[in-house]
Design an enzyme around this catalytic site. Structure first.
Site, PDB file in Angstrom:
ATOM      1  N   ASP A  85      54.104  41.612  37.431  1.00 38.34           N
ATOM      2  CA  ASP A  85      54.613  42.192  36.193  1.00 38.34           C
ATOM      3  C   ASP A  85      55.720  43.209  36.453  1.00 38.34           C
ATOM      4  OD1 ASP A  85      54.411  42.566  33.313  1.00 38.34           O
ATOM      5  OD2 ASP A  85      53.559  44.528  33.746  1.00 38.34           O
TER       6      ASP A  85
ATOM      7  N   HIS B 220      53.740  45.792  27.587  1.00 39.67           N
ATOM      8  CA  HIS B 220      54.946  45.583  26.791  1.00 39.67           C
ATOM      9  C   HIS B 220      56.170  45.308  27.640  1.00 39.67           C
ATOM     10  CE1 HIS B 220      52.699  46.809  23.259  1.00 39.67           C
ATOM     11  NE2 HIS B 220      52.132  47.696  24.059  1.00 39.67           N
ATOM     12  N   ARG B 221      55.979  45.183  28.949  1.00 40.05           N
ATOM     13  CA  ARG B 221      57.149  44.939  29.792  1.00 40.05           C
ATOM     14  C   ARG B 221      57.809  43.620  29.444  1.00 40.05           C
ATOM     15  NH1 ARG B 221      54.379  46.863  34.688  1.00 40.05           N
ATOM     16  NH2 ARG B 221      54.725  49.101  34.611  1.00 40.05           N
ATOM     17  N   ALA B 222      56.997  42.624  29.118  1.00 45.61           N
ATOM     18  CA  ALA B 222      57.547  41.313  28.796  1.00 45.61           C
ATOM     19  C   ALA B 222      58.513  41.422  27.624  1.00 45.61           C
ATOM     20  CB  ALA B 222      56.426  40.336  28.478  1.00 45.61           C
TER      21      ALA B 222
END
Ligand code: ZN
Lengths: 336, 611
Positions: free
Chosen positions: A194, A275-277
């Site tokens: 991630d 919420h990185r995506a």
């Protein structure tokens, strides 16, 4: 001499992933997945070669940007006397070897200096060398876990804070991280995957025609690298120009609410962790818009950004070829 | 970027604010999945603190000397006498220490930090020198519970814990993306103003603390909550009181009321419960009323499925039985309940296996030890694993005397060695069928007994035990790897049984646990004991349960440093015998024994002899 980036056949995902990270380094790096011998490190070096020179404070151990945030040492120099000397230099590719120790990575006390001069001084590690450069980590999945933890921690923060035997030091560590892994030789835990902004798959080229072309270009390069460089000069200059223009255009590309809505709809439907995506997808879509010379984020950019940003973030049971999430994503992307 | 403008997470913000008001609130731990903004919020909290209140970060690369202080090389050489250089903790007094990804910090460093915090001062005795300074600080930390676990005694050290649940609402997710791109979506100046107001409010609240009164009924309410949570120890009561008081102060009140207690209870008590309640789902085994003893006949699957459908809310009591603490018909449980361990010989890990595992060459196991993380230096250690920095520091004060003419003179007595992070050596993972099939209670009781005995009898406290139960639609790690008999007994007091048999989920959970622990502690060796009849009737993906089981078994077989034991629970008196457990054992290249052998101390003996 380095093989011209524009002469690399195929591997569009990898090439685009690298270029987008140059346009917007806050995307957070690229993980290149695939078999050995697919020219992964060549591509990173070739791209660094193609990029124009940067301004850096002369003599600074961290290659500070004279117009940006300065390291402690440059700040000190600045206070003491006037403008800092500026040098021009190419972006480098700093390589992280497999057996790297923690000391070598984050930096340590400069023992030699301490012994000779009786003064303590920070001896910069690879994270310092990597500031404003590419950091290339071959087979990141084979590194010891705590090394990867430290590496990705600094990559995320853009800062390296060292609290070790005899040294307490902080310096900037902003770099474009390019890692490679061959998933057949062990994987990375999801938390580490991630931390890589994007992920590209490289596969050996299957079409006969392309394979022959690869061979021809390789032979031409080996026979006379100078001539090869001259032959590709136009393409190289053109790509460098496009990247430069994209970097300039990027700040003015405002993603509309519509694009943002589309993105969060996809990530929410896939129930991805964190919420990185979402954030990476937005940044990638913008960088794509800038690179393509467009002004607004459209469905095409969102689709392409999803391909680069989501693959490594999907949940997959270890025995599944393709997870249920990936199937779902395909449906979602067709819908936008 | 402002604290007030951070999207959502009101409970996390409240926890931080209360800690800013009163340091006796005991710090905050954030538990949440990767990339949800835990560290961003913790770092923004800094701007609420008055000037002069320290906020220091403890990086993952910290070593013992970096943390606590050590010899200052420069000064020592210059002055010809040992001088100290203080560490991170010397900068933390009266302030906050933040640890991002606390679960990745070397265990020794974490233990030292908590130890200093507990005493309120840092005391280092090294090479004949003493460094002592006040170190009263609050700990803020974040972790991803999916990646690893913090032992309960470390969890308990935190005054508060906040679980960061998943945000699925689209508008809120979009707001988070905007927040992450401040260049494009600048924050409104309003948020900065709100921060200033909040900081002021905190200051006012702090001044109110001393004169705060307690309303009638508050103490009663607190004691009730603490008892209800069934936590161990009294720390929770104390933290609850200070948190409620800080809350009342924040609200501008001059007395603490039951409403204040209510407002802070989840923050203070959730992580002290036997298990963190999963989000949106009440924990079934938390039920306190003893249930009537469950009937012994297995639930047939159809009716279990029907039960589930008739209660779409999730857990229901229809297909659920709670194993009561006492069942007279089972002699083994009676033994367990009376607190007596199995009457067994001492627990020895089998050394020959370990040697064989590392090619039988001692050298090899030494060199493996050299790979651990360098934590500190010591006067004795492995040959060749010299800590140059510490050696030089030890020699430094003597250089003037030795007159090395600008070159360093090192004598054998100066040599220091690297002390590396210690590894837990063994982990036994029990994977137990908790479905409603025959003999569920007996399986549970036998396993619990074995775990209890392993832990009580283990002379090597570095050995650990874990237990996974699979039932209904998933596998659950009911006992995270621990060496604490006390914790095991707390976690395993009540074991719900019933429902379907997701064997593949159980196997996968064990597989993941081995992988996870193996990465964290490279020297660790595993024994996975599967207590099952090999039958599966629920699967994870789209394939058939049997296919899934054999696929995962294939993966498990590849796990390094892992041995398997299958305990077959199939009733051998039954008319139809499937022999599925035997097949599973073959797939895993596992040792195999039958359930009857659980009647005695055989399970334990079996595990012990496997090492
Ligand atoms: Zn600098």
């Amino acid at each position: 001499m380095i093989f011209p980036f524009t002469a690399i056949v195929g591997q569009e995902e990898m090439k685009t992933g690298l270029i987008l990270n140059v346009i917007d380094p806050s995307i957070g790096g690229l993980l290149i997945m695939g078999e050995k011998g697919t020219a992964k490190s060549t591509a990173v070096r070739a791209l660094a070669e193609l990029l124009p020179e940067l301004e850096a404070v002369e003599g600074c151990r961290f290659q500070c940007d004279p117009g940006g945030k300065l390291c402690g040492e440059c700040q000190e120099k600045n206070r003491m006397g006037g403008p800092l000397p500026v040098a021009h230099r190419k972006m480098r590719v700093v390589e992280l070897p497999l057996g790297v120790t923690e000391d070598r990575l984050v930096g340590t006390l400069d023992m030699e200096h301490a012994l000779q001069k009786g003064e303590k001084r920070f001896e910069p590690g690879l994270l310092a060398d990597a500031n404003r450069n590419f950091l290339y980590v071959d087979e990141v999945n084979l590194l010891e876990d705590h090394i990867v933890d430290l590496l990705l921690d600094s990559a995320a923060m853009g800062v390296n804070t060292v609290e070790r035997e005899g040294v307490s030091f902080t310096h900037p560590a902003r770099f474009i991280l390019a890692g490679t892994m061959n998933p057949e030789e062990g994987d990375l835990r999801p938390q580490l995957l991630d931390r890589f902004g994007l992920c590209a798959q490289v596969v050996s080229v299957r079409e006969k025609e392309s394979r022959m072309e690869i061979l021809r270009r390789k032979a031409a390069f080996d026979a006379d690298a100078g001539r090869m460089a001259a032959a590709w000069k136009k393409e190289q200059t053109e790509l460098a120009r496009r990247i430069k223009e994209a970097q300039t255009a990027l700040p003015s590309i405002q993603p509309g609410d519509d694009a943002l809505e589309k993105i969060v709809k996809i990530t929410a439907a896939l129930s991805l962790d964190g919420h990185r995506a979402d954030i990476v997808m937005m940044k990638t879509a913008r960088a794509l818009v800038a690179f393509r010379g467009k002004t607004a984020v459209e469905a095409g950019e969102i689709r392409d950004a999803a391909a680069l940003a989501l693959g490594h973030r999907m949940k997959r049971l270890p025995f599944e070829e393709m997870g249920a999430q990936a199937e779902k994503l395909r449906g979602l992307l067709e819908g936008i | 970027m402002s604290f007030s403008g951070f999207v959502g997470r009101d409970d996390a913000k409240l926890a931080l604010v209360l800690n800013a008001i009163d340091r006796r609130c005991g710090g905050v731990l954030f538990l949440g999945e990767k990339g949800c903004g835990k560290s961003t919020l913790a770092r923004r909290f800094r701007r609420l603190l008055p000037r002069g209140i320290p906020f220091v970060e403890l990086p993952l690369n910290a070593t013992e000397e970096g943390l606590m202080g050590g010899i200052d090389l420069e000064k020592t050489i210059r002055e010809g006498r040992r001088c100290f250089q203080p560490g991170i903790l010397s900068r933390a007094h009266d302030g906050f220490v933040y640890i991002d990804d606390i679960h990745l910090l070397p265990v020794e460093i974490l233990a030292l930090t908590l130890n200093v915090q507990g005493r309120g001062e840092n005391l280092v005795e090294k090479e004949g020198l003493t460094l002592r300074h006040a170190a009263e600080f609050q700990l803020l930390a974040s972790m991803d519970p999916a990646e690893n676990f913090l032992p309960p005694h470390l969890l308990d050290c935190f005054g508060m814990a906040v679980v960061w649940g998943k945000i699925t609402e689209a508008a809120q997710r979009a707001a988070i993306v905007r927040q992450a791109m401040p260049d494009l979506f600048p924050e409104s100046p309003e948020a900065g103003r709100r921060d200033r107001v909040l900081a002021e409010r905190i200051g006012v609240a702090r001044s109110r603390l001393a004169g705060m009164k307690i309303s009638a009924g508050v103490e009663d309410c607190m004691a009730g909550k603490c008892l209800e949570s069934r936590m161990a120890g009294h720390r929770g009561d104390v933290f609850l009181f200070y948190a409620a008081r800080a809350h009342a102060a924040l609200m501008g009140k001059d007395r603490v009321e039951p409403a204040d207690v209510d407002a802070v209870t989840p923050l203070v008590l959730n992580h002290r419960r036997r298990q963190l309640p999963p989000e949106n789902e009440p924990e079934q085994s938390e039920k306190r009323e003893p249930r009537p003893p469950p009937e012994n006949n297995p639930k047939d699957q159809k009716s279990a499925a029907a039960d589930r459908q008739s209660h779409p809310g999730g857990d229901n009591q229809g297909d659920e039985k709670t194993l009561p603490e006492k069942r007279e018909s089972l002699p083994m449980e009676a033994v367990f309940e009376s607190g007596e361990p199995f009457p067994l010989r001492r627990f020895h890990y089998r050394r020959d296996r370990i040697k064989r595992g590392s090619s039988g060459r001692k050298i090899k196991s030494l060199s493996r030890d050299k790979r651990g993380r360098y934590i500190r230096s010591a006067e004795r250690g492995l040959d060749g694993d010299i800590a140059i920095d510490a050696t030089v520091r030890a020699a430094a004060p003597l250089q003037r005397l030795r007159g090395g003419d600008g070159r360093l003179v090192i004598r054998p007595g100066d040599i220091r060695y690297k002390r590396r992070e210690k590894k837990v050596s063994h982990l036994a993972i029990f994977v137990v069928d908790g479905s409603g099939s025959m003999g569920a209670q007996r399986r549970m009781v036998a396993t619990k007994g074995a775990i209890q005995s392993l832990l009580l009898d283990s002379y090597q406290k570095r050995d650990k035990v874990a237990m996974i139960v699979f039932r209904k639609d998933r596998a659950e790690l009911v006992l995270p790897p621990t060496s604490s008999a006390e914790l095991a007994s707390r976690c395993l007091r009540q074991m719900p049984v019933g429902g379907r048999t997701p064997l593949s989920a159980g196997l996968l959970a064990a597989h993941d646990l081995v992988r996870r622990m193996g990465r964290r502690e490279p020297g660790l060796r595993f024994l996975v004991a599967l207590i099952t009849d090999g039958r599966a009737n629920h699967c994870l993906g789209g394939a058939t349960p049997e296919k899934e089981v054999s696929k995962i078994a294939g993966l498990m077989r590849e796990l390094p440093s892992t041995e398997f034991l299958v305990v077959d629970t199939e009733n051998k008196a039954g008319l139809i015998r499937m022999g599925l457990a035997g097949r599973l054992a073959a797939q895993l290249a596992a040792d195999y024994c039958r359930m009857e052998e659980l009647e005695s101390d055989r399970l334990l003996a079996f595990v012990q002899s496997r090492w």
